[in-house]
Design a protein around this motif. Sequence first.
Motif, PDB file in Angstrom:
ATOM      1  N   PHE A 264      -4.457  -3.077  -4.315  1.00  0.00           N
ATOM      2  CA  PHE A 264      -4.558  -1.600  -3.727  1.00  0.00           C
ATOM      3  C   PHE A 264      -5.585  -1.196  -4.529  1.00  0.00           C
ATOM      4  CE2 PHE A 264      -3.492   2.554  -4.842  1.00  0.00           C
ATOM      5  CZ  PHE A 264      -3.532   3.198  -3.786  1.00  0.00           C
ATOM      6  N   SER A 321       0.606   3.477   9.865  1.00  0.00           N
ATOM      7  CA  SER A 321       0.131   2.703   9.056  1.00  0.00           C
ATOM      8  C   SER A 321      -0.833   3.098   8.148  1.00  0.00           C
ATOM      9  CB  SER A 321      -0.357   1.399   9.964  1.00  0.00           C
ATOM     10  OG  SER A 321      -1.124   0.553   9.217  1.00  0.00           O
ATOM     11  N   ARG A 323      -2.200   2.012   5.691  1.00  0.00           N
ATOM     12  CA  ARG A 323      -3.246   0.609   5.542  1.00  0.00           C
ATOM     13  C   ARG A 323      -4.206   0.607   6.549  1.00  0.00           C
ATOM     14  NH1 ARG A 323      -4.575  -4.808   6.850  1.00  0.00           N
ATOM     15  NH2 ARG A 323      -3.131  -4.580   8.599  1.00  0.00           N
ATOM     16  N   ARG A 378      -4.539   6.776   1.551  1.00  0.00           N
ATOM     17  CA  ARG A 378      -4.332   6.185   0.143  1.00  0.00           C
ATOM     18  C   ARG A 378      -3.086   7.067  -0.530  1.00  0.00           C
ATOM     19  NH1 ARG A 378      -5.843   9.302  -4.178  1.00  0.00           N
ATOM     20  NH2 ARG A 378      -7.864   9.874  -3.289  1.00  0.00           N
ATOM     21  N   TYR A 381       0.014   5.618   1.034  1.00  0.00           N
ATOM     22  CA  TYR A 381       0.234   4.092   0.901  1.00  0.00           C
ATOM     23  C   TYR A 381       1.124   4.095  -0.703  1.00  0.00           C
ATOM     24  CZ  TYR A 381      -0.251  -0.914   0.841  1.00  0.00           C
ATOM     25  OH  TYR A 381      -0.064  -2.141   0.858  1.00  0.00           O
ATOM     26  N   SER A 439      -8.961  -4.683   2.363  1.00  0.00           N
ATOM     27  CA  SER A 439      -7.770  -4.075   2.970  1.00  0.00           C
ATOM     28  C   SER A 439      -6.852  -5.123   3.615  1.00  0.00           C
ATOM     29  CB  SER A 439      -8.049  -2.900   3.838  1.00  0.00           C
ATOM     30  OG  SER A 439      -8.690  -1.764   2.969  1.00  0.00           O
ATOM     31  N   LEU A 442      -3.773  -6.471   1.980  1.00  0.00           N
ATOM     32  CA  LEU A 442      -2.576  -5.401   1.479  1.00  0.00           C
ATOM     33  C   LEU A 442      -1.575  -5.519   2.635  1.00  0.00           C
ATOM     34  CD1 LEU A 442      -4.607  -2.053   0.629  1.00  0.00           C
ATOM     35  CD2 LEU A 442      -3.379  -3.769  -0.863  1.00  0.00           C
ATOM     36  N   GLU A 444       1.727  -4.383   4.884  1.00  0.00           N
ATOM     37  CA  GLU A 444       2.224  -2.948   5.673  1.00  0.00           C
ATOM     38  C   GLU A 444       3.313  -2.368   4.963  1.00  0.00           C
ATOM     39  OE1 GLU A 444       0.454  -1.184   7.707  1.00  0.00           O
ATOM     40  OE2 GLU A 444      -0.604  -2.669   8.973  1.00  0.00           O
TER      41      GLU A 444
END
Length: 449
Positions: A264, A321, A323, A378, A381, A439, A442, A444
């Motif tokens: 991240f 989402s 991400r 961001r 997340y 990304s 990463l 979900e």
Amino acid sequence: MTTTERIHARLITRDLDAEAALPEPVRRDVPRNSLRLIGANALQSSGDQTVSASTVLPWLFHAIGVPAALTGALVPIRESGSMLPQAFLTPFVVRVRRRKLVNVAGALVQAAAVAVMAITAAVGSGVVAGLVILAALAVFSLGRCLTSIASKDVQARVVPKGERGQINGLATTASGLVAITLGLAVRALGEGLDAQTLAAILGLGAALWVAVAGVWASIREPVTLRDGASAPPQGPDSDEADEGQSWFAETITLLREDATFRNFVTVRSFLLVSSLSPPFIVTMAVQAGAPALTGLGGFIIASGLAALLGGRVFGRMADRSSRRLMMLGAALASLVLVALVVVDTALDLAGDSLLTYAIFVGAYFLVTMLHTGVRVGRKTYVVDIADGDQRTTYVAVSNSAMGLVLLVVGAITSAIAGLGIVWALLFLAGLGVLGVLSSRRLPEVEGAA
């Protein structure tokens, strides 16, 4: 249904399954707390517009005769000063049972710092005034550091997953209205934008942060020992760990051993494409002949429109989402930068023409709107990726790491800009592409993914 519940139902698409998992007292206060979170974040974002290190403060420095060398220190102090101390301050924050009190304290610190800036703007001038304002900006950044650590933690305590992104988006939309208003005022004032007027704008900002403190204080936050724990936690957040391991060592350990968090932070570093490129677009416009003051007012309006249009849409996308929203924002921002470089090279943009101005303002608008999406994604997340005090640690450590990354990437980009603005934009576009690729690693974190 109460008035608060009706307003909440109109603004927020509720996730009833996620709300059902909350304790009953917290679930009952979700509508009330959600509206207050929107209000606090909107007021804070509005205050940011009045003390922007990229617009208002540089104009102020010019108006009161501060040397240009001090102007170059505004953005680094503002951005890095609010990020670097976070890992150090986190052990103190996690000991506070009501995290909203940290936000109240941070807002009051910011209010006091901006008040000092306003007084200095009204009565001071030259190098001394510039140094006082820079010192006040450093204190302001410390206050923002506190609110950055604790605000996401409070949000996660009182609002379920599936609704947090919408709150961030609505607050962004509200701040967009303020930016549009400020931009229109700047264009109307033109050369009449003197130090006294700017001091009044700063005074308004100080009042806004007092209001922010009041709204944070009114949030009904559950009181727990350690964010839901019935006993002191084990691990790096415990008192024993605080005594045996420094915050710096803890930060390095977290980045080395937690792969998801490390990914991240890596992705967030590449997402700087949308945050560092707007000033270069403005610089290109000025070099092409856009009027320095009224032209800048147009860019402020574009920034406000981007927040106004993007905030609500991106908030809902983040809840589906976050991400994918970060990936989309970085990819499109990179594409816009490459397109601008191609157009500038092909057409050899120059002169104070309407076409030239429209191209640069349009590119600035698109990149700023995409940055809104990246930022909302961001923030959502990092709130959704963890629970309890681990979330607080994630926020603080990632921000501290980003403070260092920002200084390094900013220095590299500035050096490349010495060869030409287009090369700096292409470098940032390349970072964005790396962000899209990174990304993919990463996981979900939203339930609807």
